[in-house]
Design a protein around this motif. Structure first.
Motif, PDB file in Angstrom:
ATOM      1  N   ASP A  16       0.817  -1.223   0.000  1.00 18.32           N
ATOM      2  CA  ASP A  16       0.000   0.000   0.000  1.00 18.32           C
ATOM      3  C   ASP A  16       0.847   1.268   0.000  1.00 18.32           C
ATOM      4  OD1 ASP A  16       1.027  -0.095   2.549  1.00 18.32           O
ATOM      5  OD2 ASP A  16      -0.857   0.348   3.550  1.00 18.32           O
ATOM      6  N   GLY A  17       1.914   1.239  -0.764  1.00 20.42           N
ATOM      7  CA  GLY A  17       2.747   2.437  -0.872  1.00 20.42           C
ATOM      8  C   GLY A  17       4.080   2.309  -0.184  1.00 20.42           C
ATOM      9  N   ASP A  18       4.324   1.202   0.493  1.00 22.70           N
ATOM     10  CA  ASP A  18       5.604   1.016   1.174  1.00 22.70           C
ATOM     11  C   ASP A  18       6.645   0.325   0.304  1.00 22.70           C
ATOM     12  OD1 ASP A  18       4.787   2.263   3.497  1.00 22.70           O
ATOM     13  OD2 ASP A  18       4.104   0.416   4.435  1.00 22.70           O
ATOM     14  N   LEU A  19       6.298   0.044  -0.931  1.00 18.47           N
ATOM     15  CA  LEU A  19       7.225  -0.605  -1.849  1.00 18.47           C
ATOM     16  C   LEU A  19       7.712   0.396  -2.882  1.00 18.47           C
ATOM     17  CD1 LEU A  19       5.348  -3.919  -2.692  1.00 18.47           C
ATOM     18  CD2 LEU A  19       7.361  -3.672  -1.253  1.00 18.47           C
ATOM     19  N   SER A  20       8.886   0.104  -3.401  1.00 18.28           N
ATOM     20  CA  SER A  20       9.369   0.906  -4.515  1.00 18.28           C
ATOM     21  C   SER A  20       9.964  -0.035  -5.552  1.00 18.28           C
ATOM     22  CB  SER A  20      10.413   1.921  -4.041  1.00 18.28           C
ATOM     23  OG  SER A  20      11.527   1.253  -3.492  1.00 18.28           O
ATOM     24  N   ALA A  21      10.175   0.496  -6.712  1.00 17.14           N
ATOM     25  CA  ALA A  21      10.811  -0.250  -7.796  1.00 17.14           C
ATOM     26  C   ALA A  21      11.995   0.586  -8.272  1.00 17.14           C
ATOM     27  CB  ALA A  21       9.833  -0.491  -8.936  1.00 17.14           C
ATOM     28  N   ILE A  36       2.222  -4.198 -16.419  1.00 18.24           N
ATOM     29  CA  ILE A  36       2.720  -3.799 -15.094  1.00 18.24           C
ATOM     30  C   ILE A  36       2.973  -2.294 -15.086  1.00 18.24           C
ATOM     31  CG2 ILE A  36       4.559  -4.076 -13.384  1.00 18.24           C
ATOM     32  CD1 ILE A  36       5.061  -6.896 -14.541  1.00 18.24           C
ATOM     33  N   PHE A  37       3.609  -1.800 -16.146  1.00 12.20           N
ATOM     34  CA  PHE A  37       3.971  -0.387 -16.231  1.00 12.20           C
ATOM     35  C   PHE A  37       2.766   0.539 -16.115  1.00 12.20           C
ATOM     36  CE2 PHE A  37       4.909   3.523 -18.610  1.00 12.20           C
ATOM     37  CZ  PHE A  37       5.978   3.986 -17.853  1.00 12.20           C
ATOM     38  N   GLU A  38       1.601   0.092 -16.536  1.00 17.17           N
ATOM     39  CA  GLU A  38       0.428   0.976 -16.459  1.00 17.17           C
ATOM     40  C   GLU A  38       0.057   1.329 -15.015  1.00 17.17           C
ATOM     41  OE1 GLU A  38      -3.241  -0.636 -18.027  1.00 17.17           O
ATOM     42  OE2 GLU A  38      -2.813  -2.600 -17.189  1.00 17.17           O
ATOM     43  N   PHE A  39       0.620   0.613 -14.031  1.00 19.39           N
ATOM     44  CA  PHE A  39       0.364   0.893 -12.624  1.00 19.39           C
ATOM     45  C   PHE A  39       1.451   1.770 -12.000  1.00 19.39           C
ATOM     46  CE2 PHE A  39      -2.238  -2.765 -13.525  1.00 19.39           C
ATOM     47  CZ  PHE A  39      -3.405  -2.490 -12.835  1.00 19.39           C
ATOM     48  N   VAL A  40       2.331   2.333 -12.847  1.00 21.60           N
ATOM     49  CA  VAL A  40       3.413   3.224 -12.418  1.00 21.60           C
ATOM     50  C   VAL A  40       3.010   4.662 -12.712  1.00 21.60           C
ATOM     51  CG1 VAL A  40       5.825   3.876 -12.814  1.00 21.60           C
ATOM     52  CG2 VAL A  40       5.158   1.452 -12.858  1.00 21.60           C
ATOM     53  N   LYS A  41       3.292   5.539 -11.760  1.00 23.48           N
ATOM     54  CA  LYS A  41       3.015   6.972 -11.961  1.00 23.48           C
ATOM     55  C   LYS A  41       4.182   7.747 -11.352  1.00 23.48           C
ATOM     56  CE  LYS A  41      -0.241  10.540 -10.533  1.00 23.48           C
ATOM     57  NZ  LYS A  41      -1.409  10.806  -9.681  1.00 23.48           N
ATOM     58  N   ASN A  42       4.801   8.591 -12.140  1.00 22.90           N
ATOM     59  CA  ASN A  42       5.941   9.392 -11.679  1.00 22.90           C
ATOM     60  C   ASN A  42       7.017   8.523 -11.024  1.00 22.90           C
ATOM     61  OD1 ASN A  42       4.674  11.778 -12.557  1.00 22.90           O
ATOM     62  ND2 ASN A  42       3.561  11.932 -10.630  1.00 22.90           N
ATOM     63  N   ASN A  43       7.279   7.377 -11.633  1.00 23.30           N
ATOM     64  CA  ASN A  43       8.291   6.425 -11.159  1.00 23.30           C
ATOM     65  C   ASN A  43       7.998   5.846  -9.771  1.00 23.30           C
ATOM     66  OD1 ASN A  43       9.834   6.491 -13.523  1.00 23.30           O
ATOM     67  ND2 ASN A  43      10.790   8.390 -12.866  1.00 23.30           N
ATOM     68  N   GLU A  44       6.752   5.846  -9.379  1.00 21.22           N
ATOM     69  CA  GLU A  44       6.315   5.192  -8.144  1.00 21.22           C
ATOM     70  C   GLU A  44       5.291   4.143  -8.512  1.00 21.22           C
ATOM     71  OE1 GLU A  44       5.184   7.611  -4.837  1.00 21.22           O
ATOM     72  OE2 GLU A  44       6.604   9.180  -5.393  1.00 21.22           O
ATOM     73  N   PRO A  49      -4.503   2.880 -13.010  1.00 20.86           N
ATOM     74  CA  PRO A  49      -4.209   3.455 -14.326  1.00 20.86           C
ATOM     75  C   PRO A  49      -5.273   4.434 -14.810  1.00 20.86           C
ATOM     76  CG  PRO A  49      -4.230   1.037 -14.427  1.00 20.86           C
ATOM     77  CD  PRO A  49      -4.643   1.432 -13.052  1.00 20.86           C
ATOM     78  N   LYS A  50      -6.512   4.291 -14.361  1.00 20.76           N
ATOM     79  CA  LYS A  50      -7.592   5.181 -14.827  1.00 20.76           C
ATOM     80  C   LYS A  50      -7.670   6.452 -14.001  1.00 20.76           C
ATOM     81  CE  LYS A  50     -10.242   1.477 -16.804  1.00 20.76           C
ATOM     82  NZ  LYS A  50     -10.732   0.215 -16.354  1.00 20.76           N
ATOM     83  N   SER A  51      -7.653   6.325 -12.668  1.00 21.61           N
ATOM     84  CA  SER A  51      -7.834   7.496 -11.813  1.00 21.61           C
ATOM     85  C   SER A  51      -6.523   8.161 -11.407  1.00 21.61           C
ATOM     86  CB  SER A  51      -8.602   7.105 -10.545  1.00 21.61           C
ATOM     87  OG  SER A  51      -7.790   6.275  -9.722  1.00 21.61           O
ATOM     88  N   GLY A  52      -5.416   7.396 -11.459  1.00 19.78           N
ATOM     89  CA  GLY A  52      -4.135   7.934 -11.015  1.00 19.78           C
ATOM     90  C   GLY A  52      -3.967   7.932  -9.511  1.00 19.78           C
ATOM     91  N   VAL A  53      -4.928   7.369  -8.796  1.00 20.98           N
ATOM     92  CA  VAL A  53      -4.888   7.320  -7.328  1.00 20.98           C
ATOM     93  C   VAL A  53      -4.056   6.121  -6.884  1.00 20.98           C
ATOM     94  CG1 VAL A  53      -6.331   7.016  -5.257  1.00 20.98           C
ATOM     95  CG2 VAL A  53      -7.122   8.462  -7.141  1.00 20.98           C
ATOM     96  N   ARG A  54      -3.251   6.333  -5.826  1.00 17.54           N
ATOM     97  CA  ARG A  54      -2.455   5.227  -5.287  1.00 17.54           C
ATOM     98  C   ARG A  54      -3.388   4.139  -4.774  1.00 17.54           C
ATOM     99  NH1 ARG A  54       2.717   4.338  -3.712  1.00 17.54           N
ATOM    100  NH2 ARG A  54       3.300   6.527  -3.655  1.00 17.54           N
ATOM    101  N   LEU A  55      -3.074   2.916  -5.143  1.00 16.17           N
ATOM    102  CA  LEU A  55      -3.876   1.772  -4.704  1.00 16.17           C
ATOM    103  C   LEU A  55      -3.523   1.418  -3.267  1.00 16.17           C
ATOM    104  CD1 LEU A  55      -3.514  -0.367  -7.940  1.00 16.17           C
ATOM    105  CD2 LEU A  55      -5.531   0.902  -7.201  1.00 16.17           C
ATOM    106  N   PRO A  59      -1.828  -4.489  -7.053  1.00 18.10           N
ATOM    107  CA  PRO A  59      -2.827  -4.979  -7.998  1.00 18.10           C
ATOM    108  C   PRO A  59      -2.538  -6.395  -8.513  1.00 18.10           C
ATOM    109  CG  PRO A  59      -1.371  -3.431  -9.081  1.00 18.10           C
ATOM    110  CD  PRO A  59      -1.006  -3.419  -7.616  1.00 18.10           C
ATOM    111  N   PHE A  60      -1.370  -6.910  -8.194  1.00 19.69           N
ATOM    112  CA  PHE A  60      -0.976  -8.224  -8.700  1.00 19.69           C
ATOM    113  C   PHE A  60      -1.047  -9.318  -7.638  1.00 19.69           C
ATOM    114  CE2 PHE A  60       1.030  -4.888 -11.179  1.00 19.69           C
ATOM    115  CZ  PHE A  60       0.454  -5.163 -12.413  1.00 19.69           C
ATOM    116  N   LEU A  61      -1.528  -8.964  -6.459  1.00 22.76           N
ATOM    117  CA  LEU A  61      -1.738  -9.938  -5.398  1.00 22.76           C
ATOM    118  C   LEU A  61      -3.111 -10.560  -5.602  1.00 22.76           C
ATOM    119  CD1 LEU A  61      -0.734 -11.208  -2.738  1.00 22.76           C
ATOM    120  CD2 LEU A  61      -1.901  -9.338  -1.548  1.00 22.76           C
ATOM    121  N   GLU A  62      -3.119 -11.865  -5.760  1.00 20.94           N
ATOM    122  CA  GLU A  62      -4.374 -12.565  -6.050  1.00 20.94           C
ATOM    123  C   GLU A  62      -4.651 -13.631  -5.007  1.00 20.94           C
ATOM    124  OE1 GLU A  62      -3.831 -14.066 -10.014  1.00 20.94           O
ATOM    125  OE2 GLU A  62      -3.944 -12.072 -10.897  1.00 20.94           O
TER     126      GLU A  62
END
Length: 132
Positions: A16-21, A36-44, A49-55, A59-62
């Motif tokens: 929930d925001g504590d990870l980085s790439a 995967i890249f579509e879930f990146v915004k400003n290198n975070e 991808p639609k709203s630009g809001v941090r999840l 999104p890949f945890l199933e």
């Protein structure tokens, strides 16, 4: 130390925001993994991808489908081979696992933390960079 039972606590806690790439990971995703890249915004990472809001969660945890309705949820990573280094390196310390209530920890690990750390380092040897 027990094998991972896929409880998902680590992914839920840190997704929930504590990870980085790394920039290199982001650049590779842009070229080779646009899903995967579509879930990146400003290198975070992990933004809608639609709203630009941090999840609030990766999104890949199933959740794996259950065969027994009473069974505990088991989680998988749909980008496991392309997951960020932050994910690859976790867990790194016994203290971290205790803090995060990791279900791999056993009573003997608590009473022998140095021995447990050696075992953890052995288990994680293929996930960590050389010299870690």
């Amino acid at each position: 130390m027990k094998d991972c039972n896929q409880c998902g606590k680590c992914c839920i806690k840190y997704g929930d925001g504590d990870l980085s790439a790394t920039q290199e990971e982001i650049d590779l995703w842009e070229v080779f993994n646009p899903e995967i890249f579509e879930f990146v915004k400003n290198n975070e990472i992990w933004f809608d991808p639609k709203s630009g809001v941090r999840l609030s969660r990766c999104p890949f945890l199933e959740v794996e489908p259950k065969t027994n309705p009473q069974a505990q949820n088991k989680y998988t990573c749909s980008i496991y081979l392309d997951r960020p280094e932050d994910c690859r390196h976790y867990p790194s310390l016994i203290a971290e696992m205790i803090r995060d209530e990791c279900e791999m920890i056993e009573i003997t690990d608590l009473s022998q933390p140095i021995k447990a750390q050696i075992k953890l380092d052995f288990i994680m040897r293929d996930s960590r960079p050389a010299g870690y």
